[in-house]
Write a protein that holds these residues in place. Sequence first.
Motif, PDB file in Angstrom:
ATOM      1  N   TYR A  47      41.119  34.469  14.316  1.00  0.00           N
ATOM      2  CA  TYR A  47      39.699  34.826  14.342  1.00  0.00           C
ATOM      3  C   TYR A  47      39.573  36.342  14.323  1.00  0.00           C
ATOM      4  O   TYR A  47      40.522  37.067  14.591  1.00  0.00           O
ATOM      5  N   LYS A  49      36.289  39.620  14.784  1.00  0.00           N
ATOM      6  CA  LYS A  49      34.924  40.010  15.130  1.00  0.00           C
ATOM      7  C   LYS A  49      34.582  41.238  14.302  1.00  0.00           C
ATOM      8  O   LYS A  49      35.473  41.919  13.785  1.00  0.00           O
ATOM      9  N   LEU A  77      35.265  31.532   5.952  1.00  0.00           N
ATOM     10  CA  LEU A  77      35.443  31.642   7.393  1.00  0.00           C
ATOM     11  C   LEU A  77      34.373  30.791   8.068  1.00  0.00           C
ATOM     12  O   LEU A  77      33.358  30.460   7.454  1.00  0.00           O
ATOM     13  N   LYS A  79      31.706  30.888  11.136  1.00  0.00           N
ATOM     14  CA  LYS A  79      31.039  31.775  12.090  1.00  0.00           C
ATOM     15  C   LYS A  79      30.695  30.982  13.340  1.00  0.00           C
ATOM     16  O   LYS A  79      30.075  29.923  13.263  1.00  0.00           O
ATOM     17  N   TYR A  87      32.104  35.253  16.345  1.00  0.00           N
ATOM     18  CA  TYR A  87      33.517  35.181  15.990  1.00  0.00           C
ATOM     19  C   TYR A  87      33.598  34.555  14.599  1.00  0.00           C
ATOM     20  O   TYR A  87      32.857  33.622  14.291  1.00  0.00           O
ATOM     21  N   TYR A  88      34.489  35.073  13.805  1.00  0.00           N
ATOM     22  CA  TYR A  88      34.690  34.582  12.447  1.00  0.00           C
ATOM     23  C   TYR A  88      36.084  33.984  12.397  1.00  0.00           C
ATOM     24  O   TYR A  88      37.080  34.693  12.525  1.00  0.00           O
ATOM     25  N   ILE A  89      36.139  32.679  12.217  1.00  0.00           N
ATOM     26  CA  ILE A  89      37.384  31.926  12.369  1.00  0.00           C
ATOM     27  C   ILE A  89      37.966  31.589  11.000  1.00  0.00           C
ATOM     28  O   ILE A  89      37.267  31.059  10.124  1.00  0.00           O
ATOM     29  N   ASN A  90      39.237  31.874  10.841  1.00  0.00           N
ATOM     30  CA  ASN A  90      39.985  31.503   9.645  1.00  0.00           C
ATOM     31  C   ASN A  90      40.412  30.041   9.856  1.00  0.00           C
ATOM     32  O   ASN A  90      41.453  29.762  10.431  1.00  0.00           O
ATOM     33  N   LYS A  91      39.567  29.119   9.395  1.00  0.00           N
ATOM     34  CA  LYS A  91      39.766  27.681   9.637  1.00  0.00           C
ATOM     35  C   LYS A  91      41.120  27.184   9.139  1.00  0.00           C
ATOM     36  O   LYS A  91      41.770  26.383   9.802  1.00  0.00           O
TER      37      LYS A  91
END
Length: 99
Positions: A47, A49, A77, A79, A87-91
Amino acid sequence: GVEEIANETSNLIRKIKIQMATMKNELRDNYKFYSQDLLNHLFKQPYTKIEYLVSELDISRVTASGYLNKLAEDGVLKKQKVGKSNYYINKNLVRILTN
């Protein structure tokens, strides 16, 4: 046991490298703001920010926010708002790390 862990680790690294190459092609083909530094940042942790991107890429908060929000809008990503922070998550990275 050591050999098994070494094999699992090698397999994990291989999967991450493949996913990184896939995302590199997607970003390079679809986003004018693509950079190798951005790609590396998105795979440094599962993740990020806005503040992390500002600091690491030495860009403005508005620019970092634009990049991350565009990637989230397009499904690259995910959000996630927690309290006052986004938070921006790299799924895909999370999926690899949790399997």
